[in-house]
Scaffold this active site. Structure first.
Site, short mmCIF file in Angstrom:
data_model
loop_
_atom_site.label_atom_id
_atom_site.label_comp_id
_atom_site.label_asym_id
_atom_site.label_seq_id
_atom_site.Cartn_x
_atom_site.Cartn_y
_atom_site.Cartn_z
N ALA A 1 0.71 -1.17 0.13
CA ALA A 1 0.28 -0.23 -0.20
C ALA A 1 0.81 0.86 -0.24
O ALA A 1 1.54 1.39 0.99
CB ALA A 1 -0.95 -0.44 1.73
N PHE B 1 9.68 1.63 3.27
CA PHE B 1 10.39 2.90 2.84
C PHE B 1 10.57 4.29 3.42
O PHE B 1 10.10 5.35 3.26
CB PHE B 1 9.53 3.26 1.32
CG PHE B 1 10.02 2.39 0.86
CD1 PHE B 1 10.72 2.04 -0.19
CD2 PHE B 1 8.51 2.64 -0.38
CE1 PHE B 1 10.91 1.24 -0.91
CE2 PHE B 1 8.48 1.63 -1.91
CZ PHE B 1 10.13 0.53 -2.11
N ARG C 1 34.08 24.48 -21.79
CA ARG C 1 33.81 23.41 -22.97
C ARG C 1 34.45 24.07 -24.11
O ARG C 1 33.04 24.61 -24.78
CB ARG C 1 32.73 22.85 -22.69
CG ARG C 1 33.33 21.38 -24.09
CD ARG C 1 33.96 20.65 -23.13
NE ARG C 1 33.81 19.14 -24.29
CZ ARG C 1 35.20 18.16 -24.58
NH1 ARG C 1 35.67 18.20 -23.83
NH2 ARG C 1 35.03 17.08 -25.80
N GLN D 1 24.00 28.41 -30.32
CA GLN D 1 23.05 27.82 -30.40
C GLN D 1 21.70 26.64 -29.53
O GLN D 1 21.26 27.10 -28.43
CB GLN D 1 22.03 28.26 -31.25
CG GLN D 1 20.53 29.02 -31.35
CD GLN D 1 20.01 29.80 -32.30
OE1 GLN D 1 20.04 29.03 -33.81
NE2 GLN D 1 20.13 30.92 -32.91
N ILE E 1 24.89 18.57 -22.31
CA ILE E 1 25.01 20.11 -21.67
C ILE E 1 26.67 18.87 -21.94
O ILE E 1 27.31 19.67 -22.98
CB ILE E 1 25.43 20.74 -21.02
CG1 ILE E 1 23.53 21.50 -21.67
CG2 ILE E 1 25.89 21.96 -21.10
CD1 ILE E 1 23.02 22.81 -21.29
N HIS E 2 27.25 18.49 -20.54
CA HIS E 2 27.94 17.18 -20.39
C HIS E 2 28.89 16.93 -21.31
O HIS E 2 29.85 16.61 -21.12
CB HIS E 2 28.25 17.15 -18.93
CG HIS E 2 28.58 19.03 -18.02
ND1 HIS E 2 27.36 19.13 -17.58
CD2 HIS E 2 28.97 18.76 -16.97
CE1 HIS E 2 26.81 19.63 -16.40
NE2 HIS E 2 28.49 19.61 -16.87
N GLU F 1 6.66 11.90 -1.57
CA GLU F 1 5.92 12.10 -1.23
C GLU F 1 4.44 12.52 -1.55
O GLU F 1 3.47 13.34 -1.95
CB GLU F 1 5.95 13.63 -0.59
CG GLU F 1 7.08 14.05 0.52
CD GLU F 1 7.06 12.91 1.70
OE1 GLU F 1 6.00 12.11 1.70
OE2 GLU F 1 8.14 12.55 2.04
#
Lengths: 390, 265
Positions: free
Chosen positions: A133, A159, A275, A286, A344-345, A370
């Site tokens: 549940a 949990f 970078r 862009q 991006i990395h 939650e």
């Protein structure tokens, strides 16, 4: 320097944010990734947080806390989570349980538990979910049967954050399993682990992210709890207590999401300036700028929604609609932004050398914790439908 | 009831990545890095910590934070108040923004005179931006009080100041009657983090703001003794030479010879 934002902060909030940020920069960031990779409980950091007063942020001053509003709590949780999401989690169920006791507990209960919670001497956890549940919380099977001056609790909770380190647990039970509707037979108890034979801590649950924090099962086998530990002293109120309290948890999770997303954006901005590809920093391209613009805009919207929802809770009203929106939106943004940060990395983002992989693993927890985002949508939709009447 | 005055300067964050550090050679100024807020000079914060340790033992101690600079310096004063200091004074006068160490010391000394009586003035051993390390001792000279520099511990009892000083090859203990000036070093230890409760109190505390004229000074008459001739980032040239050889022994011998030729060993 605090993240530039449209969110209005009082002088007190500005000072608190900048001091918490100083703590995070100096103490948390240098070690967070290493501790996270080892899944190690950050004992020293949590001791420091206790010393700084972070266990009593929202507890009223008359019980030893600071009595700060949830808008400030949200800003603090955001800053902590910008360093490491798990630290925002450490104070989550603690703040929830203390709010529940303060809002619904008897005067005797407040005097008994809140002062030790404010100092962090007794940290708290919240036991709602069971193996079968979670979202369907009315289906819990844990029972509490009156026996003289005690109740006898039987069942398993799943949990539970702070399961090992916590001392006090708010435990949702069924005192009347046959009640219809089922929620009318639910009761919440405050259970002190050290004083409750029959309450035992199960295995530590390994997770994708949200590491370092003890998430456990808790077993209750004929665990005797004094009748005086029923929150508010009255059976059958547990559902209402939990539903109002979970709003605090949703403010926390939304704030954590904004913190993680902010960290992902800040790392991305720094990396994209360093970078270089095709002879110039990738920030000049862009394709990267489009992602940075989306990230910054969504994070700011998430922050403003979260703070506004927290302000609604500060006003003393039920705020399930607004905190539901904040939790839904901010956590989806964190998930999206952490993936963009990883992109991006590039290849480095997929390695454990960069913090973005941590953000990417932490973000999904917040989609679920939650109340899943699917449940948030139901809460929001039902509120909206009710607003417009029959 | 001891009164300690701590002088606190605000500086560019020393943690700023070197790649982002810029100077404007024409204006002879350091260019602030966007997004990185200035911070209290590390040694000055350690000075506040030294004062707080005295206050921990002698709770009726009053600690006043004194700073000379623009409105943004209020942040460093508030940080010190959040650590546990009692009062804050900012001397904010545009005519003093370019003050050198001599004018700074004169202004601070005048403010300390206005805050008198005092038992102890604590300064950092040097500000972490220009690293000159002269303001503390110059204040003592102007006030005509003893000065003990580079402290790792300060004790105050019954009008007597006992300081453990850091030397190149050890430590020495010096004593002085109050009032005096002490400059502190990082060997004193880490400054404390403000507790949330103290931060809340600091937010409510008012910072007094004075100008040169409030101190009875005529800013036009305060002349810098130091003039900055040139401000630039030095070029660092790195040359790499690979020492070759058939065996590790041969490489080591050649390396040793090179180092000896360069008079490095």
């Amino acid at each position: 320097m605090p993240t530039p934002t449209l969110a209005a902060l009082t002088e007190e909030q500005q000072l608190i944010v900048s001091e918490v940020r100083r703590f995070v920069e100096k103490e948390v960031l240098p070690i967070a990734t290493e501790l996270e990779h080892r899944d190690e409980y950050p004992a020293a950091l949590i001791d420091q947080m206790k010393g700084l007063g972070m266990m009593g942020i929202t507890i009223p001053p008359e019980y030893g806390g600071l009595g700060l509003p949830f808008t400030t709590y949200s800003a603090i949780v955001e800053e902590l989570s910008r360093g490491w999401m798990s630290l925002g989690g450490v104070i989550n169920t603690h703040a929830m349980v203390s709010w529940m006791i303060n809002s619904f507990g008897t005067e005797e209960q407040k005097r008994c538990w809140l002062p030790a919670m404010a100092t962090g001497e007794k940290r708290a956890g919240l036991c709602m979910t069971e193996p079968n549940a979670g979202s369907d919380l009315q289906a819990i099977q844990m029972t509490a049967v009156r026996d003289g001056d005690d109740y006898v609790l039987n069942g398993t909770k799943m949990f539970v954050s702070n399961g090992v380190q916590g001392k006090l647990f708010a435990v949702l039970t069924k005192t009347d399993p046959r009640a219809q509707p089922p929620y009318s037979g639910m009761t919440t108890f405050i259970v002190d682990k050290d004083e409750t034979p029959g309450m035992t801590v199960g295995r530590l649950i390994e997770k994708l992210g949200y590491k370092g924090i003890d998430t456990t099962e808790l077993f209750f086998e004929d665990a005797r709890v004094p009748a005086g530990n029923v929150v508010g002293g009255e059976e059958g109120q547990g559902w209402y207590h939990i539903m109002a309290t979970i709003e605090i948890g949703r403010i926390n999770v939304a704030s954590r999401a904004v913190g993680v997303a902010t960290a992902a954006l800040e790392d991305s901005v720094r990396y994209s300036k360093q970078r270089r590809t095709f002879g110039r920093p990738i920030a000049d391209h862009q394709a990267i700028q489009l992602m940075l613009a989306d990230m910054a805009t969504k994070i700011e919207a998430a922050r403003l929604l979260t703070r506004a929802a927290a302000a609604r809770k500060d006003a003393g009203e039920r705020a399930d609609l607004w905190v539901g929106m904040a939790k839904l939106f901010a956590t989806e943004v964190a998930q999206e932004v952490s993936l963009m940060a990883l992109r991006i990395h590039g290849g480095y983002g997929y390695t454990k050398e960069m913090r973005v992989e941590r953000y990417y693993r932490d973000a999904p927890f917040m989609l679920i914790g939650e109340g899943t985002n699917e449940i948030q949508k139901l809460v929001i939709a039902r509120n909206i439908l009710k607003m417009f009447g029959e | 009831m001891p009164h300690i005055i701590c002088c606190v300067k605000q500086v560019p964050d020393p943690e700023t990545p070197a790649s982002q550090f810029r100077v404007d050679e024409a204006a002879k100024k350091v260019v602030p890095v966007p997004g990185i807020a200035p911070v209290p000079s590390q040694f000055d914060t350690i000075g506040v910590e030294a004062a707080l340790r005295i206050k921990d033992k002698t709770p009726d101690t009053t600690i006043t934070i004194l700073s000379l600079g623009p409105e943004s310096y209020r942040d460093s004063i508030k940080h010190s108040l959040a650590m546990g200091a009692d009062e804050g004074v900012l001397i904010n006068d545009p005519a003093l923004y370019e003050a050198d160490h001599w004018v700074t010391a004169q202004v601070l000394a005048a403010a300390i005179g206005k805050l008198a009586p005092f038992d102890l003035v604590i300064c950092g051993r040097q500000a972490v931006d220009w690293d000159m390390g002269v303001v503390g001792s110059t204040i003592a000279e102007i006030l005509n009080v003893p000065c003990i520099t580079i402290a790792k511990e300060i004790q105050y009892k019954d009008g007597q100041v006992v300081v453990e000083r850091v030397l190149l090859d050890g430590f020495e203990t010096a004593e002085s009657p109050a009032p005096c000036v002490v400059t502190v070093s990082n060997e004193l230890g880490e400054p404390r983090y403000p507790q949330l409760r103290q931060i809340m109190a600091a937010a409510r505390k008012e910072v007094k703001v004075w100008t040169a004229s409030d101190l009875g000074l005529d800013a036009a008459q305060l002349k810098n003794l130091v003039s900055l001739e040139r401000l630039y980032v030095p070029e660092v040239k790195v040359e790499t030479e690979i020492i070759d050889g058939e065996t590790p022994q041969e490489k080591a011998e050649k390396l040793a010879l090179k180092l000896r030729e360069a008079k490095l060993i």
